[in-house]
Design an enzyme around this catalytic site. Structure first.
Site, PDB file in Angstrom:
ATOM      1  N   HIS A 426       0.499  -1.145  -0.246  1.00  0.00           N
ATOM      2  CA  HIS A 426      -0.291   0.101   0.153  1.00  0.00           C
ATOM      3  C   HIS A 426       1.060   1.464  -0.078  1.00  0.00           C
ATOM      4  CE1 HIS A 426      -4.207  -1.855   0.879  1.00  0.00           C
ATOM      5  NE2 HIS A 426      -3.882  -1.515  -0.143  1.00  0.00           N
ATOM      6  N   ARG A 524     -10.944   3.910  -3.085  1.00  0.00           N
ATOM      7  CA  ARG A 524     -10.825   2.811  -2.280  1.00  0.00           C
ATOM      8  C   ARG A 524     -10.942   3.783  -0.801  1.00  0.00           C
ATOM      9  NH1 ARG A 524      -5.556   1.427  -4.691  1.00  0.00           N
ATOM     10  NH2 ARG A 524      -5.458  -1.167  -4.055  1.00  0.00           N
ATOM     11  N   ARG A 571     -16.039   0.768  -3.202  1.00  0.00           N
ATOM     12  CA  ARG A 571     -15.617  -0.487  -3.003  1.00  0.00           C
ATOM     13  C   ARG A 571     -15.393  -0.382  -1.009  1.00  0.00           C
ATOM     14  NH1 ARG A 571      -9.202  -2.931  -2.931  1.00  0.00           N
ATOM     15  NH2 ARG A 571      -8.899  -1.016  -1.248  1.00  0.00           N
ATOM     16  N   GLU A 666     -10.179 -10.851  -6.612  1.00  0.00           N
ATOM     17  CA  GLU A 666      -9.113 -11.045  -5.949  1.00  0.00           C
ATOM     18  C   GLU A 666      -7.977 -12.761  -5.468  1.00  0.00           C
ATOM     19  OE1 GLU A 666      -8.437  -7.693  -4.319  1.00  0.00           O
ATOM     20  OE2 GLU A 666     -10.060  -7.637  -3.281  1.00  0.00           O
ATOM     21  N   GLY A 688      -7.882  -7.755  -8.599  1.00  0.00           N
ATOM     22  CA  GLY A 688      -7.444  -7.186  -7.735  1.00  0.00           C
ATOM     23  C   GLY A 688      -6.238  -7.647  -8.233  1.00  0.00           C
ATOM     24  N   THR A 689      -4.988  -7.673  -9.212  1.00  0.00           N
ATOM     25  CA  THR A 689      -4.099  -8.295  -9.543  1.00  0.00           C
ATOM     26  C   THR A 689      -3.146  -8.355  -7.926  1.00  0.00           C
ATOM     27  OG1 THR A 689      -3.657  -7.151 -10.902  1.00  0.00           O
ATOM     28  CG2 THR A 689      -4.172  -8.344 -12.140  1.00  0.00           C
ATOM     29  N   ASN A 690      -3.120  -7.336  -7.064  1.00  0.00           N
ATOM     30  CA  ASN A 690      -2.143  -7.460  -5.921  1.00  0.00           C
ATOM     31  C   ASN A 690      -2.331  -8.255  -5.114  1.00  0.00           C
ATOM     32  OD1 ASN A 690      -1.391  -5.071  -7.280  1.00  0.00           O
ATOM     33  ND2 ASN A 690      -2.748  -4.374  -5.573  1.00  0.00           N
ATOM     34  N   ASP A 691      -3.788  -8.588  -4.681  1.00  0.00           N
ATOM     35  CA  ASP A 691      -4.034 -10.237  -3.608  1.00  0.00           C
ATOM     36  C   ASP A 691      -3.555 -11.640  -3.998  1.00  0.00           C
ATOM     37  OD1 ASP A 691      -4.331  -9.246  -1.242  1.00  0.00           O
ATOM     38  OD2 ASP A 691      -5.683  -7.347  -1.427  1.00  0.00           O
ATOM     39  N   CYS A 738      -8.752  -3.787 -12.035  1.00  0.00           N
ATOM     40  CA  CYS A 738      -7.954  -2.717 -10.878  1.00  0.00           C
ATOM     41  C   CYS A 738      -7.202  -3.074  -9.989  1.00  0.00           C
ATOM     42  CB  CYS A 738      -8.936  -1.485 -10.259  1.00  0.00           C
ATOM     43  SG  CYS A 738      -9.041  -3.231  -8.869  1.00  0.00           S
TER      44      CYS A 738
HETATM   45  C1  PEP Z   1      -5.782  -5.994  -5.223  1.00  0.00           C
HETATM   46  O1  PEP Z   1      -5.777  -6.919  -4.472  1.00  0.00           O
HETATM   47  O2  PEP Z   1      -5.359  -5.973  -6.572  1.00  0.00           O
HETATM   48  C2  PEP Z   1      -6.128  -4.634  -5.115  1.00  0.00           C
HETATM   49  C3  PEP Z   1      -6.873  -3.814  -6.173  1.00  0.00           C
HETATM   50  O3  PEP Z   1      -6.727  -4.191  -3.692  1.00  0.00           O
HETATM   51  P1  PEP Z   1      -6.078  -3.907  -2.840  1.00  0.00           P
HETATM   52  O4  PEP Z   1      -4.361  -3.418  -3.917  1.00  0.00           O
HETATM   53  O5  PEP Z   1      -6.216  -2.465  -1.812  1.00  0.00           O
HETATM   54  O6  PEP Z   1      -5.601  -4.503  -2.104  1.00  0.00           O
HETATM   55 MG    MG Z   2      -6.988  -6.457  -2.857  1.00  0.00          MG
END
Ligand code: PEP
Ligand code: MG
Length: 783
Positions: A426, A524, A571, A666, A688-691, A738
């Site tokens: 983050h 967010r 979200r 995600e 949510g590609t980060n998760d 996203c």
């Molecule tokens: C993600 O997981 O890609 C996402 C957009 O959510 P966050 O980064 O807030 O977990």
């Molecule tokens: Mg996420």
């Protein structure tokens, strides 16, 4: 089969680029480990005798190189064919014969006969102790289009070290042949229009490296005409893989040429902390990594004589290649003999566009440049909530890990440095959005840096310098941070099918951005909450939910208004239990051993429905004010029940809300049950590609040690998204992304091919993504 001291430039067709280069080195008096080459004719005969040529060509013809799935599938089919085909017995016999000759030969025998002029350098070779000479070989592939000036295939084919018997030898050779069809090799040849290619295999005696390294005859980071040598203990893999920081030595080319002043030719020596050694273990006959003995950690690897000798060889090699700068690998055995195992032209020079030079002096810390830019300022170390209030305008925040509750003060800071975290943590996301330079994963920044110390941050390269350092660059920070105007967008890309949206957390400068996008693909709430300062759970406990609703309405309204009627996907709360601990009431958040996999997202919202209801009420009231462009997006969904329950709650609040629900995709669970989720009645899904990446690969997104392994382009992540897009397109549910990777053009290209309907990116990536999407859609129309 041919000995490497008999080959040269004229035989590239037979021995490949690498083989020919090694032969040339030997001719110019450079010590090279002895060996032989399994020529391209052998490969050709192997293909012909097994009658597999047409089969392979057919597979290549059917491959869509821009589709990573198709590429990977074709590659594994071809490799399987090669690995299961038999090596013609005459070829196998010759290979084994040469191998037997090689392993019974002492390393020095071949070198001495070929290095009359430079034999003093290899002096001692003949005297090498018997135990230094291992009956082991290294197998390296040498493709015919490899190591040529404009087409470096570096690293695209395989090497096998410490091969110890005939069985392993034959298997490694077959694997080398198969490596000609690695996905990236197929892709590279296609893009560079290289149609004819073959492969030779080099079999060379292993050197038991006591020290090893890489020499560049031009500094590759600065482009300066000076020799850079990097060296470490044991095998050199650790340098190439970036696992160990090597010593580095700069040597003046000019002074080496003017032999008279050779004594002060070494212009800079930097000794690294070499905590680990990778070496070949003669007992287990494998490569092992072990902790360096204390006397080696901070000891200089190369002696002055070795540095100068290597540099002189470097110049000889460069001269041999018509003054073309070289990237050279070397090894030094226990008897101090130097061997060169590879030389290839440096094909990429430092690209200074969007980058700044790395300065050798005053470096304090290295981390991951996560939000580009530079800054000079005073350090403020944030260890506790109390120290946050000491942050003054222009300070550089240094903290173990940022959390949303630091956000208000981040706004004041000129840069951020964190000990932990990778590119998708983050801290990185928020810094990018705020346009603040950030370095994450700097490991011990909070220990090394002192409060009020003046430092210079280069967040392009991830380096922190002591004091004020002049980082001359083409790309000034203001240029980078400037929100790009509508006029700078590619005019021709207006007519694209895939919608471009933006990820937002703040209201800052959004009027300028609104005309360039077709909506907000992720709003967010966490950062609004952080700015407010009190934990929502505390507001709930204190019966202050009206304050929560009011705060959300005040935060969301300006965005809804500016974008109206374009859709804004809000979200619902998705804060990990460790993220808000410093907010008022945050101390009561539970302590979880794994907050990333813990009580957050929709699972927590359904456990605390009062908070979810407050969020939905805020949106409903804004609908009533006319902002019906607001939609609800549920994070971290893993089940149909979660969607059902959320919809029920929506229904209680307003019937229009119920039809404006989407989910984040995600988790692997959401991927696998996407059809059922869609059938529950959702309007959209957003990746949510980060998760998703952390959960599919099992790599904590905040663990900087693993960030080298984490890739959103992993076939498993791509395959998941492809599948979801196909299902959603069939069922008429809008797909979007996203996660941070939506801001990368390579990802946009892939997803457009898969048929995604919209891409939501960061503000600084809008033009890039719009142009990428335009070009990809054009390509798709033509093909
Ligand atoms: C993600 O997981 O890609 C996402 C957009 O959510 P966050 O980064 O807030 O977990
Ligand atoms: Mg996420």
């Amino acid at each position: 089969m041919v000995s490497i001291n008999e080959v040269g430039r004229g035989q590239i067709d037979q021995v490949g680029g690498k083989g020919a280069n090694l032969g040339e080195l030997i001719k110019s008096g450079i010590p090279v480990p002895p060996g032989f080459v399994v020529t391209t004719s052998s490969f050709k005969q192997f293909i012909e005798d097994n009658d597999i040529k047409d089969q392979i060509e057919q597979i290549i013809l059917q491959t869509d190189v821009d589709d990573s799935l198709s590429l990977t599938e074709s590659s594994s089919k071809i490799k399987k064919i090669i690995l299961s085909s038999k090596v013609p017995s005459e070829i196998e016999r010759k290979i084994i014969e040469n191998y037997q000759k090689l392993i019974t030969k002492r390393a020095g025998e071949v070198i001495d006969s070929n290095t009359a002029s430079a034999s003093s350098s290899a002096a001692g070779t003949a005297a090498a102790a018997e135990e230094d000479l291992l009956p082991l070989v290294a197998i390296r592939s040498s493709a015919t289009a490899e190591d040529l000036p404009n087409a470096s295939f570096a690293g695209q084919q395989s090497s096998f070290l410490n091969v110890k018997n005939e069985l392993e030898l034959m298997e490694s050779i077959r694997k080398c042949w198969a490596s000609l069809y690695e996905p990236r090799a197929i892709f590279y040849r296609f893009k560079n229009k290289i149609s004819k290619v073959s492969i030779a295999v080099i079999v060379q005696k292993m050197i038991e490296s006591d020290k090893s390294g890489i020499m560049f005859t031009v500094d590759p980071t600065t482009g300066e005409n000076t020799i850079l040598i990097e060296a470490t203990w044991g095998l050199g893999e650790s340098i190439v893989g970036g696992e160990i920081s090597p010593d580095s030595y700069h040597v003046s080319k000019q002074k080496i040429k003017e032999k008279a002043i050779i004594d002060n030719a070494i212009t800079d020596i930097k000794i690294a902390q070499k905590t680990k050694i990778i070496a070949f273990d003669t007992t287990s006959k494998t490569t092992i990594t072990y902790d360096s003995p204390p006397d080696k950690i901070n000891a200089q690897v190369l002696t002055k004589e070795q540095i100068l000798k290597l540099a002189s060889y470097g110049l000889m090699i460069e001269k041999y290649y018509d003054d073309q700068p070289q990237d050279i690998e070397f090894a030094i055995d226990k008897s101090e003999n130097i061997f060169f195992v590879q030389s290839r032209p440096i094909t990429t020079k430092a690209d200074n566009k969007n980058k700044i030079d790395i300065i050798d002096k005053n470096q304090l810390i290295k981390g991951i440049g996560a939000s580009p830019g530079t800054a000079v300022g005073k350090v403020k170390i944030i260890k506790t909530k109390d120290s946050i209030k000491n942050i003054e305008k222009g300070d550089i925040i240094v903290t173990a890990m940022t959390s949303p509750d630091l956000v208000p003060s981040m706004n004041k800071s000129s840069a951020i440095i964190t000990d932990l975290g990778g590119r998708t943590c983050h801290a990185a996301i928020v810094s990018r959005e705020m346009g603040i330079p950030a370095i994450v994963g700097a490991q011990n920044a909070t220990i090394i840096l002192q409060d009020n110390q003046v430092i210079t941050v280069d967040a392009f390269n991830g380096i922190v310098y002591d004091g004020v350092v002049d980082l001359s660059s083409d790309t000034s920070i203001s240029e980078y941070q400037k929100p790009s105007g509508v006029e700078s967008g590619s005019g021709s890309s207006d007519s694209i099918k895939t919608k471009i949206k933006i990820n937002l957390a703040f209201v800052k400068n959004i009027e300028e951005i609104e005309p360039k996008v077709e909506g907000v693909g992720l709003l967010r709430l966490e950062h609004m909450i952080a700015q407010y300062g009190t934990h929502p759970a505390k507001l709930m406990r204190d019966n202050r939910l009206d304050d929560y609703i009011q705060m959300l309405m005040d935060g969301i309204r300006p965005i809804a208004k500016i974008f109206n009627p374009k859709p804004v996907w809000v979200r619902t709360l998705d804060a990990r239990t460790d993220e808000f601990r410093n907010l008022v009431g945050g101390e009561e958040e539970p302590h979880e051993s794994n907050p990333m996999l813990g009580w957050h997202g929709i699972r927590r919202s359904l456990d605390e429905p009062a908070l979810l209801k407050a969020e939905l009420n805020a949106i409903k009231k804004l609908h009533d004010e006319g902002f019906t462009n607001l939609y609800v997006m549920l994070p971290f969904v893993i089940s149909v029940e979660e969607v059902q329950k959320s919809k029920e709650i929506c229904r209680e609040i307003s019937s229009t809300l119920e039809n404006k629900i989407g989910i984040m995709v995600e988790t692997p669970a959401a991927i696998l049950i996407i059809e059922e989720l869609c059938k529950e009645g959702i309007s959209f899904v957003s990746f949510g590609t980060n998760d998703l990446t952390q959960l599919i690969l099992g790599i904590d997104r905040n663990n900087e040690r693993l960030s080298r392994l984490s890739s959103v382009f992993h076939p498993a992540v791509l395959k998941s998204m492809k599948m979801v897009i196909e299902v959603c397109n069939r069922l008429g549910v809008e797909t979007s992304i996203c996660g941070e990777s939506g801001s990368q053009s390579e990802m946009a290209q892939i997803l457009v091919r898969y048929g995604i309907k919209s891409i939501s990116c960061n503000r600084d990536a809008i033009d890039l993504i719009r142009t990428t999407v335009f070009e990809e859609e054009q390509r798709m129309m033509k093909s």
